[in-house]
Design an enzyme around this catalytic site. Structure first.
Site, mmCIF file in Angstrom:
data_model
loop_
_atom_site.group_PDB
_atom_site.id
_atom_site.type_symbol
_atom_site.label_atom_id
_atom_site.label_comp_id
_atom_site.label_asym_id
_atom_site.label_seq_id
_atom_site.Cartn_x
_atom_site.Cartn_y
_atom_site.Cartn_z
ATOM 1 N N ASP A 257 2.897 2.123 -4.816
ATOM 2 C CA ASP A 257 2.831 2.138 -6.291
ATOM 3 C C ASP A 257 3.469 3.414 -6.836
ATOM 4 O O ASP A 257 4.152 3.388 -7.848
ATOM 5 C CB ASP A 257 1.397 1.927 -6.822
ATOM 6 C CG ASP A 257 0.372 2.939 -6.352
ATOM 7 O OD1 ASP A 257 0.647 3.697 -5.389
ATOM 8 O OD2 ASP A 257 -0.727 2.979 -6.948
ATOM 9 N N SER B 278 -13.653 3.102 -6.592
ATOM 10 C CA SER B 278 -14.736 3.382 -7.529
ATOM 11 C C SER B 278 -14.272 4.404 -8.565
ATOM 12 O O SER B 278 -14.742 4.400 -9.702
ATOM 13 C CB SER B 278 -15.973 3.891 -6.786
ATOM 14 O OG SER B 278 -15.648 5.012 -6.014
ATOM 15 N N ASP C 187 -4.532 1.171 -9.142
ATOM 16 C CA ASP C 187 -5.985 1.002 -9.290
ATOM 17 C C ASP C 187 -6.393 0.886 -10.756
ATOM 18 O O ASP C 187 -7.184 0.021 -11.133
ATOM 19 C CB ASP C 187 -6.732 2.188 -8.661
ATOM 20 C CG ASP C 187 -6.421 2.335 -7.184
ATOM 21 O OD1 ASP C 187 -5.692 1.480 -6.649
ATOM 22 O OD2 ASP C 187 -6.895 3.310 -6.568
ATOM 23 N N GLU D 18 0.842 -1.207 0.000
ATOM 24 C CA GLU D 18 0.000 0.000 0.000
ATOM 25 C C GLU D 18 0.871 1.250 0.000
ATOM 26 O O GLU D 18 1.882 1.311 0.714
ATOM 27 C CB GLU D 18 -0.882 -0.035 1.260
ATOM 28 C CG GLU D 18 -2.289 0.407 1.070
ATOM 29 C CD GLU D 18 -3.119 -0.445 0.092
ATOM 30 O OE1 GLU D 18 -3.117 -0.133 -1.114
ATOM 31 O OE2 GLU D 18 -3.762 -1.396 0.546
ATOM 32 N N HIS D 19 0.462 2.220 -0.787
ATOM 33 C CA HIS D 19 1.182 3.497 -0.916
ATOM 34 C C HIS D 19 2.599 3.303 -1.428
ATOM 35 O O HIS D 19 3.476 4.121 -1.141
ATOM 36 C CB HIS D 19 1.215 4.261 0.422
ATOM 37 C CG HIS D 19 -0.089 4.932 0.728
ATOM 38 N ND1 HIS D 19 -0.447 6.146 0.193
ATOM 39 C CD2 HIS D 19 -1.124 4.544 1.509
ATOM 40 C CE1 HIS D 19 -1.653 6.487 0.640
ATOM 41 N NE2 HIS D 19 -2.095 5.527 1.431
ATOM 42 N N GLU E 240 -6.884 11.011 -13.593
ATOM 43 C CA GLU E 240 -7.104 11.240 -12.151
ATOM 44 C C GLU E 240 -6.180 12.354 -11.629
ATOM 45 O O GLU E 240 -6.549 13.124 -10.753
ATOM 46 C CB GLU E 240 -6.908 9.940 -11.367
ATOM 47 C CG GLU E 240 -7.171 10.120 -9.891
ATOM 48 C CD GLU E 240 -7.899 8.971 -9.223
ATOM 49 O OE1 GLU E 240 -8.403 8.072 -9.930
ATOM 50 O OE2 GLU E 240 -7.954 8.980 -7.986
ATOM 51 N N GLY F 249 -16.168 5.787 -1.173
ATOM 52 C CA GLY F 249 -15.207 5.985 -0.087
ATOM 53 C C GLY F 249 -14.813 4.695 0.615
ATOM 54 O O GLY F 249 -14.294 4.724 1.731
#
Ligand code: GLA
Length: 384
Positions: free
Chosen positions: A37, A125, A170, A34-35, A158, A120
């Site tokens: 990428d 999403s 993602d 996590e965190h 994004e 959230g």
């Protein structure tokens, strides 16, 4: 045909005239990594069976028309006048804008969308919205962009209108997911490998804390800046070019004073999580699930104490899972500051675990957590 496929088709028929094509664009889970990428690390995501459904058709005009069933909101804009707007609209407009930047021949179209990823929840999403639209536009206007190019386009989208400086995880998982598999994605070289997700009598259970923090996207961008700041300090004094070149977190110690406490903690987490993810991917392939689960707990500890992207609610859910005999690993999933925890739970005790964790969470925070049994799925594709 599932309910949402029917729904977008039916609503499209009520609002527009052409026969639309239908697409499914999945959300994602991430087992570990996590965190990292956006720090040249490896991540271990998979696309899931929750996502966003699109009905789309060209409309032979220069107008782009959207209707989001879940918000009961529509908007229209001339293709030549596309610019940054607000909230969920930015995710869609920004994708169209990226096609225009690439000088792809995009014309007017009508689009209806609806999804079943709770907002959230940390299941991305946003990437599902971006990926579904990008895939559909590529298809209906014959752009012939390959899926990795589309994922990178969505990442840029994004960054642009929504202004979230996300990594590639993602959007890649959304486009490239493979049913019953996880993706070991090398975010430095954008190369990947699939391997079967075999959990030997266990299931992936997401527990949605139902909290989300309005400042999550600015805190996300702040973490990214802090990592860049730390790396810059190391680069100035060594031959290191990337977090990938750092062997252990102890190698950061000579730079601690210059970095300051906060940046040092962030970099320590990144180096540790990068090693952890590679080790975890090996363990999972060897089906050493117990050891894999231990690394999930360690990852959560790092996310909470060093990277500081957890919150009291997520810490409580992970702590509860740690104590439960049916759970072999748990941690917060996604950007953090709320959303879901991911738990690996023994099949036979999923119901018992679900009701116990819900009750405990309700008693502590007076919030009704939601539980999801997710399955992996293929990446974005055309249904009809
Ligand atoms: C969000 C971002 C991803 C990734 C995760 C944290 O989901 O979109 O790029 O950084 O947070 O791992």
């Amino acid at each position: 045909m599932n309910d949402l496929t029917q729904k977008v088709q039916q609503v499209f028929a009520e609002k527009f005239s052409a026969t639309p094509s239908i697409y499914f664009s999945p959300g994602r889970i991430n087992l570990i990594g996590e965190h990292i990428d956006y720090n040249d690390g490896y991540v271990l995501p998979a696309a899931i069976d929750k996502g966003v459904y699109f009905a789309i058709a060209p409309n032979k005009s220069d107008l782009v028309n959207f209707y989001a069933i879940d918000f009961d909101e529509s908007f229209s804009v001339k293709i030549a006048e596309i610019k940054k707007d607000s909230s969920w609209k930015n995710y869609l407009l920004s994708v169209v804008n990226e096609f225009l930047i690439l000088k792809q021949n995009i014309r007017g179209f009508d689009c209806v969308l609806s999804g079943d990823i709770p907002q959230g929840s940390g299941m991305s999403s946003s990437a599902a919205v971006e990926g579904g639209l990008a895939y559909a536009l590529d298809d209906i206007f014959d752009c012939n962009l390959d899926p990795v190019t589309l994922a990178l386009l969505c990442q840029r989208a994004e960054h642009n209108f929504p202004a979230v400086n996300c990594g590639i995880m993602d959007q890649f998982a959304n486009m490239m997911g493979k049913r019953d598999h996880v993706i070991l994605l090398d975010c430095k070289n954008i190369t990947h490998r699939y391997f079967p997700l075999q959990l030997e009598g266990h299931e992936i259970i997401l527990v949605n804390s139902k909290v989300s923090h309005s400042l999550a996207s600015s805190a996300y961008n702040e973490r990214r800046r802090q990592c860049e700041e730390g790396l810059k300090i190391i680069k100035e004094a060594t031959a290191v070019q990337s977090f990938r070149d750092i062997a252990t977190w102890e190698d950061l110690l000579p730079f601690k004073d210059k970095m300051g406490d906060i940046v040092f903690k962030r970099c320590k987490y990144v180096v540790q999580e990068m090693k952890r993810t590679v080790e975890a991917a090996d363990l999972l392939q060897q089906q050493k699930l117990y050891e894999f689960g231990q690394l999930m707990y360690e990852a959560h500890e790092g996310l909470s104490k060093l990277y500081e992207v957890s919150c009291a609610e997520l810490d409580f859910l992970v702590e509860f899972a740690t104590q439960h005999p049916a759970v072999i690993g748990a941690r917060l999933m996604g950007g953090g500051f709320g959303g879901c925890t991911i738990n690996i739970v023994h099949n036979s005790l999923v119901d018992e675990f679900s009701s116990k964790i819900k009750n405990a969470y309700l008693a502590k925070f007076t919030i009704a957590a939601e539980i999801y049994r997710v399955k992996t799925s293929d990446g974005t594709g055309k249904l009809l």
